[in-house]
Design a protein around this motif. Structure first.
Motif, PDB file in Angstrom:
ATOM      1  N   THR A 145       0.220   8.133   2.390  1.00  0.00           N
ATOM      2  CA  THR A 145      -1.329   7.977   2.458  1.00  0.00           C
ATOM      3  C   THR A 145      -1.743   9.494   0.805  1.00  0.00           C
ATOM      4  O   THR A 145      -2.179   9.049   0.353  1.00  0.00           O
ATOM      5  CB  THR A 145      -2.169   7.668   2.670  1.00  0.00           C
ATOM      6  N   ALA A 146      -1.672  10.351   1.449  1.00  0.00           N
ATOM      7  CA  ALA A 146      -1.912  11.501  -0.181  1.00  0.00           C
ATOM      8  C   ALA A 146      -1.654  11.643  -1.293  1.00  0.00           C
ATOM      9  O   ALA A 146      -1.837  11.935  -1.798  1.00  0.00           O
ATOM     10  CB  ALA A 146      -0.965  12.829   0.824  1.00  0.00           C
ATOM     11  N   LYS A 147      -0.263  10.433  -1.609  1.00  0.00           N
ATOM     12  CA  LYS A 147      -0.241  10.760  -3.030  1.00  0.00           C
ATOM     13  C   LYS A 147      -1.474   9.855  -3.538  1.00  0.00           C
ATOM     14  O   LYS A 147      -0.888   9.494  -4.603  1.00  0.00           O
ATOM     15  CB  LYS A 147       1.207  10.405  -3.067  1.00  0.00           C
ATOM     16  N   TYR A 148      -2.217   8.507  -2.478  1.00  0.00           N
ATOM     17  CA  TYR A 148      -2.549   8.040  -3.971  1.00  0.00           C
ATOM     18  C   TYR A 148      -4.241   9.073  -3.748  1.00  0.00           C
ATOM     19  O   TYR A 148      -4.673   8.543  -3.017  1.00  0.00           O
ATOM     20  CB  TYR A 148      -3.369   6.934  -2.987  1.00  0.00           C
ATOM     21  N   GLN A 149      -4.623   9.756  -4.646  1.00  0.00           N
ATOM     22  CA  GLN A 149      -5.932  10.414  -4.711  1.00  0.00           C
ATOM     23  C   GLN A 149      -6.476   9.720  -5.580  1.00  0.00           C
ATOM     24  O   GLN A 149      -6.325   9.587  -6.630  1.00  0.00           O
ATOM     25  CB  GLN A 149      -5.417  11.680  -4.593  1.00  0.00           C
ATOM     26  N   THR A 150      -7.864   9.492  -5.339  1.00  0.00           N
ATOM     27  CA  THR A 150      -8.823   9.489  -5.493  1.00  0.00           C
ATOM     28  C   THR A 150      -9.187  10.435  -6.272  1.00  0.00           C
ATOM     29  O   THR A 150      -9.540  11.341  -6.480  1.00  0.00           O
ATOM     30  CB  THR A 150     -10.567   9.192  -5.007  1.00  0.00           C
ATOM     31  N   ILE A 151      -9.428  10.219  -7.891  1.00  0.00           N
ATOM     32  CA  ILE A 151     -10.076  11.296  -9.498  1.00  0.00           C
ATOM     33  C   ILE A 151     -11.211  11.124  -9.198  1.00  0.00           C
ATOM     34  O   ILE A 151     -11.690   9.833 -10.431  1.00  0.00           O
ATOM     35  CB  ILE A 151      -9.213  11.766 -10.126  1.00  0.00           C
ATOM     36  N   ASP A 152     -12.044  11.281  -9.429  1.00  0.00           N
ATOM     37  CA  ASP A 152     -13.030  11.255 -10.089  1.00  0.00           C
ATOM     38  C   ASP A 152     -14.089   9.422  -9.905  1.00  0.00           C
ATOM     39  O   ASP A 152     -14.364   9.184 -10.460  1.00  0.00           O
ATOM     40  CB  ASP A 152     -13.704  11.157 -10.949  1.00  0.00           C
ATOM     41  N   GLY A 153     -13.388   9.325  -8.795  1.00  0.00           N
ATOM     42  CA  GLY A 153     -14.428   8.004  -8.184  1.00  0.00           C
ATOM     43  C   GLY A 153     -13.400   6.724  -9.276  1.00  0.00           C
ATOM     44  O   GLY A 153     -13.829   5.579  -8.282  1.00  0.00           O
ATOM     45  N   ILE A 154     -12.644   6.577  -9.607  1.00  0.00           N
ATOM     46  CA  ILE A 154     -10.975   6.433  -9.419  1.00  0.00           C
ATOM     47  C   ILE A 154     -10.406   6.153  -9.031  1.00  0.00           C
ATOM     48  O   ILE A 154      -9.404   7.395  -9.013  1.00  0.00           O
ATOM     49  CB  ILE A 154     -10.956   6.832 -11.445  1.00  0.00           C
ATOM     50  N   SER A 155      -9.632   5.261  -8.384  1.00  0.00           N
ATOM     51  CA  SER A 155      -8.940   5.020  -7.395  1.00  0.00           C
ATOM     52  C   SER A 155      -7.893   3.833  -7.589  1.00  0.00           C
ATOM     53  O   SER A 155      -7.891   3.842  -8.969  1.00  0.00           O
ATOM     54  CB  SER A 155      -9.006   4.502  -6.045  1.00  0.00           C
ATOM     55  N   PHE A 156      -6.326   4.430  -7.403  1.00  0.00           N
ATOM     56  CA  PHE A 156      -5.304   3.635  -7.812  1.00  0.00           C
ATOM     57  C   PHE A 156      -5.699   2.035  -7.505  1.00  0.00           C
ATOM     58  O   PHE A 156      -5.202   1.925  -9.275  1.00  0.00           O
ATOM     59  CB  PHE A 156      -4.019   4.063  -6.926  1.00  0.00           C
ATOM     60  N   ALA A 157      -6.602   1.601  -7.061  1.00  0.00           N
ATOM     61  CA  ALA A 157      -6.891   0.383  -6.530  1.00  0.00           C
ATOM     62  C   ALA A 157      -7.267   0.244  -8.774  1.00  0.00           C
ATOM     63  O   ALA A 157      -6.784  -0.993  -9.077  1.00  0.00           O
ATOM     64  CB  ALA A 157      -7.340  -0.125  -5.549  1.00  0.00           C
ATOM     65  N   ASP A 158      -8.259   0.813  -8.845  1.00  0.00           N
ATOM     66  CA  ASP A 158      -9.351   0.657 -10.135  1.00  0.00           C
ATOM     67  C   ASP A 158      -8.675   0.581 -11.070  1.00  0.00           C
ATOM     68  O   ASP A 158      -8.787  -0.241 -11.844  1.00  0.00           O
ATOM     69  CB  ASP A 158     -10.074   1.653  -9.761  1.00  0.00           C
ATOM     70  N   ALA A 159      -7.861   2.026 -10.850  1.00  0.00           N
ATOM     71  CA  ALA A 159      -7.020   1.770 -12.313  1.00  0.00           C
ATOM     72  C   ALA A 159      -6.101   0.524 -12.840  1.00  0.00           C
ATOM     73  O   ALA A 159      -5.871  -0.283 -14.241  1.00  0.00           O
ATOM     74  CB  ALA A 159      -5.169   2.467 -12.202  1.00  0.00           C
ATOM     75  N   HIS A 160      -5.617  -0.190 -11.809  1.00  0.00           N
ATOM     76  CA  HIS A 160      -5.541  -1.989 -11.904  1.00  0.00           C
ATOM     77  C   HIS A 160      -6.278  -2.721 -12.281  1.00  0.00           C
ATOM     78  O   HIS A 160      -5.493  -3.732 -12.672  1.00  0.00           O
ATOM     79  CB  HIS A 160      -4.364  -1.802 -10.440  1.00  0.00           C
ATOM     80  N   VAL A 161      -7.400  -2.499 -12.327  1.00  0.00           N
ATOM     81  CA  VAL A 161      -8.805  -3.980 -12.314  1.00  0.00           C
ATOM     82  C   VAL A 161      -8.806  -4.316 -13.476  1.00  0.00           C
ATOM     83  O   VAL A 161      -8.391  -5.654 -13.829  1.00  0.00           O
ATOM     84  CB  VAL A 161     -10.027  -3.282 -11.818  1.00  0.00           C
ATOM     85  N   PRO A 162      -8.942  -4.135 -14.326  1.00  0.00           N
ATOM     86  CA  PRO A 162      -8.470  -4.543 -15.924  1.00  0.00           C
ATOM     87  C   PRO A 162      -6.912  -5.157 -16.181  1.00  0.00           C
ATOM     88  O   PRO A 162      -7.450  -6.710 -16.506  1.00  0.00           O
ATOM     89  CB  PRO A 162      -8.383  -3.313 -16.859  1.00  0.00           C
ATOM     90  N   LEU A 163      -5.996  -4.726 -15.829  1.00  0.00           N
ATOM     91  CA  LEU A 163      -4.747  -5.633 -16.118  1.00  0.00           C
ATOM     92  C   LEU A 163      -4.641  -6.989 -15.542  1.00  0.00           C
ATOM     93  O   LEU A 163      -4.464  -8.092 -15.753  1.00  0.00           O
ATOM     94  CB  LEU A 163      -3.429  -5.023 -15.362  1.00  0.00           C
TER      95      LEU A 163
END
Length: 543
Positions: A288-306
């Motif tokens: 869990t600790a390896k997936y950190q949200t930065i400025d409200g942008i989570s790991f999941a958010d980063a993949h939404v456009p794709l």
């Protein structure tokens, strides 16, 4: 989005530098206390406070990857209490190649990278006998698989903290076990003080190899180690630059993997998981600790456009569990982002994956190696500058095939190319598989091991000058590390002292117990028991 992330990194660097200076002051205070006990001849208390200092530096990065001042405390203890007990009449010539290997570990378990590396080493190195000393295994059971592996190599297993004693008496035992071996291999945790005390006087000792399992932390043992076996290139560079390990004593030994064979095709694995056979599955596996949200942008958010662009793409992430801050991304993609908690049955997911996406901002090297072993292309996003390459996902078997990207635009472009081009995915996956198998398994790995052994046997014994002050670093990668392991920031010094209190001599144990009671209210009376008694009798009575 990338500009926001960069702003966060700037904040991490600025705040991290401040935390490092604060942490170093506390760390140096603990080292000073250890030195005080040393000057007064209270070697037991000095050893315990050295242990606490090392543990503190691991949890609260203090701008150091090695502390020569702290190691000098342990070397002095060892020379005072063990050095004179060496029996020169038992000396034997050093063989050209080792036949008897003594592994030293803090403890072993059924899971965990340290344990797997040690186990597979013993299993693969069939031409030698292997014994194992565990410094802090009790009260945990030794897994049967370790007992069988050591027995198959005509070796013995010794557990130091099962016997009546203390850090120093256990160090003496370790020294005795090492007398009849040809080479010593340290797999110990970063703060384990026992080997440095035991091997402070290198007369009559075989060569010592240290396995650099935790290359982003300060660890003990640089002052006694003849060869450091680094598991990746960035760790090897850091060992030379920041730990002062000479180039000739700095070796590369890839992580050893068990050979992986497919039992399912991608189509069969997807069918077993209930995923459409024509889907493109992105997989990521980490704590869990390896997936950190930065400025409200989570790991999941980063993949939404794709996922919005390609309706056949699914992202499965194993490790984080039900993270609330991922719910919006899951909803935006109509549930095509699926999250699971930590689980052991990951093989079917690896075999179903079309593309493996590394966790970020923290990498998971073992997961990438396992994914690549199944012939899956790998992509890793590295936030940081070349000064922080130790925070990246490099490994010998990944070099040349792992796709590294530096920002989200490039990340999404590379993923788009892989989604659209099946031939590209298959070719890159096949090359990745071949490189990992060649480097991390079988004869390829064994050749690297032989080279490490031979270097240890050929080099003259290490002599180290530790008579200088520790100098902290406030730049990268140090300034980022307090945020890389945020879970450690919640551990306070009193909690660390309480965790070590049973190792103290009685007077210091009682004084510490009284201080903790006055500060936090009544402390458990069981803290007054010596460690050996607590492990040997008290815990058994409680079960």
């Amino acid at each position: 989005m990338e500009k926001i992330a960069n702003n966060t990194l700037s904040f991490w660097q600025e705040e991290g530098s401040r935390l490092i200076q604060q942490n170093f002051e506390e760390f140096h205070s603990l080292v000073t206390q250890a030195k005080g006990y040393l000057r007064r001849g209270n070697y037991e208390a000095a050893a315990v406070y050295a242990d606490i200092a090392a543990f503190y530096a691991i949890c609260k990065h203090s701008g150091l990857f090695v502390s020569r001042e702290l190691e000098e405390v342990l070397l002095t203890i060892g020379r005072k209490v063990i050095g004179k007990s060496v029996d020169h009449s038992q000396s034997k010539p050093c063989p050209d190649s080792p036949k008897h290997v003594l592994h030293v570990a803090t403890y072993v378990a059924n899971i965990g990278g340290h344990s797997r590396m040690l186990l597979r080493w013993i299993q693969q190195d069939t031409e030698r006998s292997h014994s194992l000393v565990l410094t802090q295994q009790a009260p945990k059971e030794i897994p049967k698989i370790f007992k069988d592996a050591v027995s198959d190599r005509q070796g013995e297993i010794y557990v130091l903290n099962e016997s009546i004693g203390s850090l120093i008496s256990w160090a003496k035992q370790l020294r005795e076990y090492a007398a009849s071996t040809d080479v010593i291999v340290l797999h110990t945790l970063c703060d384990d003080v026992i080997p440095t005390i035991a091997f402070a006087n290198k007369e009559q000792l075989p060569p010592i190899i240290f396995v650099n399992n935790a290359d982003t932390y300060l660890w003990l043992g640089a002052s006694i180690t003849d060869v450091v076996a680094n598991l990746r290139e960035s760790g090897m560079r850091l060992s030379q630059a920041r730990r002062g390990i000479e180039e000739k004593r700095n070796a590369l030994l890839p992580i050893i993997l068990s050979p992986i064979h497919r039992t399912l095709s991608r189509t069969e694995a997807k069918r077993e998981l209930g995923i459409a056979e024509d889907s493109i599955l992105l997989l990521s596996i980490a704590r869990t600790a390896k997936y950190q949200t930065i400025d409200g942008i989570s790991f999941a958010d980063a993949h939404v456009p794709l996922l919005e662009k390609y309706k056949q793409v699914i992202l499965i992430v194993i490790g984080p569990g039900n993270s609330e801050d991922w719910s919006a991304a899951i909803q935006q993609t109509n549930g095509r982002i699926k999250i699971f908690g930590e689980r052991e049955d990951t093989a079917v997911f690896y075999q179903a994956a079309d593309i493996y996406v590394d966790s970020f901002p923290m990498t998971s090297i073992t997961s990438m190696l396992e994914a690549g072993s199944y012939g899956t292309p790998l992509i890793s996003r590295h936030y940081f500058s070349p000064k922080s390459d130790i925070l990246g996902g490099d490994a010998p078997g990944l070099t040349g095939n792992l796709i590294y990207v530096s920002d989200l635009n490039e990340y999404n472009q590379v993923l788009s190319n892989l989604v659209e081009d099946e031939e590209l995915r298959l070719n890159l996956g096949e090359k990745t598989n071949k490189k990992i198998v060649k480097t991390h398994t079988g004869n390829g790995w064994y050749k690297n091991l032989e080279q490490v052994y031979q270097r240890a046997m050929d080099l003259p014994k290490l002599t180290v000058n530790t008579s200088f002050k520790d100098q902290i670093c406030l730049g990268e990668p140090d300034s980022l590390l307090p945020y890389f392991y945020p879970e450690n920031q919640h551990i306070d010094l009193d909690g660390m002292i309480q965790g070590h209190i049973r190792l103290m001599p009685f007077n210091e144990r009682l004084q510490s117990w009284v201080k903790l009671t006055r500060k936090h209210g009544f402390s458990r009376l069981s803290l007054l028991l010596p460690e050996w008694f607590y492990l040997r009798y008290y815990l058994r009575l409680r079960t």
